[in-house]
Scaffold this motif. Structure first.
Motif, PDB file in Angstrom:
ATOM      1  N   GLU A   1      72.733  47.398  39.908  1.00 34.07           N
ATOM      2  CA  GLU A   1      71.486  47.038  40.590  1.00 34.07           C
ATOM      3  C   GLU A   1      70.707  48.293  40.997  1.00 34.07           C
ATOM      4  OE1 GLU A   1      74.471  45.911  41.330  1.00 34.07           O
ATOM      5  OE2 GLU A   1      74.309  43.831  40.609  1.00 34.07           O
ATOM      6  N   ASP A   2      71.415  49.358  41.362  1.00 32.66           N
ATOM      7  CA  ASP A   2      70.752  50.608  41.721  1.00 32.66           C
ATOM      8  C   ASP A   2      70.094  51.243  40.503  1.00 32.66           C
ATOM      9  OD1 ASP A   2      71.692  50.543  44.458  1.00 32.66           O
ATOM     10  OD2 ASP A   2      73.645  51.130  43.678  1.00 32.66           O
ATOM     11  N   LEU A   3      70.783  51.208  39.368  1.00 30.58           N
ATOM     12  CA  LEU A   3      70.210  51.742  38.142  1.00 30.58           C
ATOM     13  C   LEU A   3      68.939  50.987  37.770  1.00 30.58           C
ATOM     14  CD1 LEU A   3      73.057  53.083  37.943  1.00 30.58           C
ATOM     15  CD2 LEU A   3      72.908  52.721  35.456  1.00 30.58           C
ATOM     16  N   ILE A   4      68.985  49.678  37.868  1.00 35.81           N
ATOM     17  CA  ILE A   4      67.813  48.866  37.513  1.00 35.81           C
ATOM     18  C   ILE A   4      66.643  49.182  38.439  1.00 35.81           C
ATOM     19  CG2 ILE A   4      66.918  46.507  37.455  1.00 35.81           C
ATOM     20  CD1 ILE A   4      69.713  45.614  36.538  1.00 35.81           C
ATOM     21  N   GLN A   5      66.902  49.294  39.740  1.00 36.26           N
ATOM     22  CA  GLN A   5      65.827  49.575  40.688  1.00 36.26           C
ATOM     23  C   GLN A   5      65.230  50.947  40.457  1.00 36.26           C
ATOM     24  OE1 GLN A   5      64.320  47.553  43.116  1.00 36.26           O
ATOM     25  NE2 GLN A   5      62.909  49.279  42.915  1.00 36.26           N
ATOM     26  N   LYS A   6      66.087  51.953  40.255  1.00 35.51           N
ATOM     27  CA  LYS A   6      65.583  53.303  40.012  1.00 35.51           C
ATOM     28  C   LYS A   6      64.822  53.366  38.692  1.00 35.51           C
ATOM     29  CE  LYS A   6      69.063  55.739  42.755  1.00 35.51           C
ATOM     30  NZ  LYS A   6      70.158  56.754  42.768  1.00 35.51           N
ATOM     31  N   GLY A   7      65.298  52.610  37.699  1.00 33.27           N
ATOM     32  CA  GLY A   7      64.600  52.567  36.417  1.00 33.27           C
ATOM     33  C   GLY A   7      63.228  51.950  36.542  1.00 33.27           C
ATOM     34  N   ARG A   8      63.113  50.893  37.324  1.00 33.28           N
ATOM     35  CA  ARG A   8      61.808  50.254  37.515  1.00 33.28           C
ATOM     36  C   ARG A   8      60.843  51.173  38.248  1.00 33.28           C
ATOM     37  NH1 ARG A   8      63.682  44.046  39.161  1.00 33.28           N
ATOM     38  NH2 ARG A   8      64.338  43.451  37.042  1.00 33.28           N
ATOM     39  N   ASP A   9      61.350  51.921  39.234  1.00 33.59           N
ATOM     40  CA  ASP A   9      60.488  52.878  39.931  1.00 33.59           C
ATOM     41  C   ASP A   9      59.928  53.906  38.952  1.00 33.59           C
ATOM     42  OD1 ASP A   9      60.885  51.630  42.340  1.00 33.59           O
ATOM     43  OD2 ASP A   9      62.431  53.020  43.038  1.00 33.59           O
ATOM     44  N   LEU A  10      60.787  54.396  38.062  1.00 30.44           N
ATOM     45  CA  LEU A  10      60.332  55.363  37.070  1.00 30.44           C
ATOM     46  C   LEU A  10      59.328  54.738  36.114  1.00 30.44           C
ATOM     47  CD1 LEU A  10      63.697  57.136  36.159  1.00 30.44           C
ATOM     48  CD2 LEU A  10      61.771  58.154  37.375  1.00 30.44           C
ATOM     49  N   GLU A  11      59.606  53.529  35.657  1.00 30.46           N
ATOM     50  CA  GLU A  11      58.741  52.886  34.673  1.00 30.46           C
ATOM     51  C   GLU A  11      57.309  52.738  35.184  1.00 30.46           C
ATOM     52  OE1 GLU A  11      60.632  49.194  33.810  1.00 30.46           O
ATOM     53  OE2 GLU A  11      62.258  50.106  32.647  1.00 30.46           O
ATOM     54  N   ARG A  12      57.157  52.291  36.403  1.00 37.36           N
ATOM     55  CA  ARG A  12      55.802  52.050  36.898  1.00 37.36           C
ATOM     56  C   ARG A  12      55.031  53.352  37.087  1.00 37.36           C
ATOM     57  NH1 ARG A  12      57.067  49.788  43.031  1.00 37.36           N
ATOM     58  NH2 ARG A  12      57.928  51.706  43.887  1.00 37.36           N
ATOM     59  N   VAL A  13      55.702  54.403  37.554  1.00 33.22           N
ATOM     60  CA  VAL A  13      55.023  55.683  37.756  1.00 33.22           C
ATOM     61  C   VAL A  13      54.656  56.313  36.419  1.00 33.22           C
ATOM     62  CG1 VAL A  13      55.296  58.033  38.612  1.00 33.22           C
ATOM     63  CG2 VAL A  13      56.072  56.117  40.004  1.00 33.22           C
ATOM     64  N   VAL A  14      55.592  56.303  35.474  1.00 34.69           N
ATOM     65  CA  VAL A  14      55.365  56.909  34.168  1.00 34.69           C
ATOM     66  C   VAL A  14      54.262  56.177  33.410  1.00 34.69           C
ATOM     67  CG1 VAL A  14      56.429  57.261  31.899  1.00 34.69           C
ATOM     68  CG2 VAL A  14      57.656  57.928  33.974  1.00 34.69           C
ATOM     69  N   LEU A  15      54.229  54.863  33.491  1.00 36.33           N
ATOM     70  CA  LEU A  15      53.171  54.106  32.824  1.00 36.33           C
ATOM     71  C   LEU A  15      51.816  54.398  33.441  1.00 36.33           C
ATOM     72  CD1 LEU A  15      52.276  52.019  30.743  1.00 36.33           C
ATOM     73  CD2 LEU A  15      52.780  50.228  32.429  1.00 36.33           C
ATOM     74  N   SER A  16      51.723  54.411  34.753  1.00 32.62           N
ATOM     75  CA  SER A  16      50.442  54.657  35.411  1.00 32.62           C
ATOM     76  C   SER A  16      49.906  56.050  35.106  1.00 32.62           C
ATOM     77  CB  SER A  16      50.579  54.470  36.930  1.00 32.62           C
ATOM     78  OG  SER A  16      50.766  53.112  37.254  1.00 32.62           O
ATOM     79  N   ARG A  17      50.791  57.033  35.026  1.00 31.23           N
ATOM     80  CA  ARG A  17      50.344  58.378  34.652  1.00 31.23           C
ATOM     81  C   ARG A  17      49.741  58.376  33.255  1.00 31.23           C
ATOM     82  NH1 ARG A  17      55.866  61.503  36.115  1.00 31.23           N
ATOM     83  NH2 ARG A  17      55.755  61.475  38.397  1.00 31.23           N
ATOM     84  N   ALA A  18      50.428  57.727  32.331  1.00 29.12           N
ATOM     85  CA  ALA A  18      49.943  57.689  30.948  1.00 29.12           C
ATOM     86  C   ALA A  18      48.585  57.013  30.864  1.00 29.12           C
ATOM     87  CB  ALA A  18      50.951  56.968  30.061  1.00 29.12           C
TER      88      ALA A  18
END
Length: 296
Positions: free
Chosen positions: A259-276
């Motif tokens: 569950e921690d991996l999934i949450q940390k992954g989602r945090d990364l996904e949203r930031v990385v997408l918004s930057r792009a």
């Protein structure tokens, strides 16, 4: 009140243009572009460049003020063509007055969509979002909250061509410039990708090519990974192998559960997408050889 302030900020938007150039590298390119803008009373606001020695390639981004300049978006090609021909340039000019129109496609996971909508409302993403398309209704309430038209189009193996035809019609109707896959869990057809070259941005975890398929975080946890990440890229016909725009990572320890991996992954996904997305709509990206150059 926030809406009124946001509208006021738009009203005072600068009238600038951004020139993006790719050409064989040789002496005199920067001097010729700078001299051209100087002779046409265009004030350079930002300039950045990159040389790829391996490919003998020169790439440049120049942003300049159109106020008081002798060139406009309309007459620029006629004036600039001699320099472009001299250096065999591929180039394009983007004006700041025309806001990009971005369509968002999403399935059931809403973390990337929420981030994009919040950044758009706050003015961080300077674009228009005329529609959201989903193959589920889970995020319809978010679209309604932000006042953006929502279109539910079911997609199955049997109706994929029909569903994409409806999507194409909506993109045309709303004059869409950019399509963002905010965890849209469908594989686009080759026809879809061909229609919008370098205009579709996707986001996914960075385990690829390892842990392909369903439940990648569970498989990564079982393998005991120490890093997880996210990747945003332009979509091409080769699945998940388009030019990479942005990536980020975070460390994982033995204390982290699935569950921690999934949450940390989602945090990364949203930031990385918004930057792009932000870099794309600010015309900061140049593509070549299945790579991207991101200018400051």
């Amino acid at each position: 009140m926030a809406v009124l302030r946001f509208k006021a900020a738009r009203a005072t938007m600068k009238n600038t243009a951004t020139l993006l150039v790719t050409c064989p590298d040789r002496k005199g390119i920067v001097a010729s572009i700078a001299d051209f803008l100087y002779r046409h009373d265009a004030n350079i606001l930002h300039a950045d460049q990159h040389q790829d020695a391996e490919n003998n390639l020169f790439l440049m981004r120049v942003e300049f003020d159109l106020e008081g300049a002798k060139v406009t978006l309309d007459n620029f090609p006629g004036h600039f063509s001699s320099i472009a021909d001299q250096f065999s340039m591929n180039w394009e000019l983007k004006g700041s007055q025309r806001r990009a129109r971005m369509a968002i496609m999403v399935s059931q996971y809403d973390h990337c969509l929420v981030d994009l909508l919040h950044r758009h409302q706050s003015g961080e993403l300077d674009c228009d979002i005329p529609l959201i398309i989903s193959n589920h209704r889970d995020t319809e309430h978010l679209a309604r909250f932000y006042g953006i038209p929502f279109f539910h189009i079911e997609v199955s193996r049997d109706n994929k061509a029909e569903a994409e035809a409806r999507q194409f019609a909506l993109f045309d109707e709303h004059q869409v410039d950019l399509i963002v896959l905010a965890r849209y869990m469908q594989i686009l057809s080759p026809d879809f990708v061909k229609r919008y070259p370098h205009r579709i941005i996707n986001i996914h975890h960075s385990f690829l090519p390892a842990f392909i398929g369903a439940r990648p975080y569970h498989r990564a946890f079982e393998r005991g990974v120490k890093l997880i990440g996210a990747t945003s890229h332009y979509v091409t016909e080769v699945l998940d192998e388009g030019p990479i725009i942005e990536q980020d990572i975070t460390r994982i320890s033995h204390r982290d559960q699935v569950e921690d991996l999934i949450q940390k992954g989602r945090d990364l996904e949203r930031v990385v997408l918004s930057r792009a997305v932000r870099w794309h709509i600010e015309n900061r990206i140049l593509l070549y050889a299945n790579k991207t150059v991101i200018f400051d």
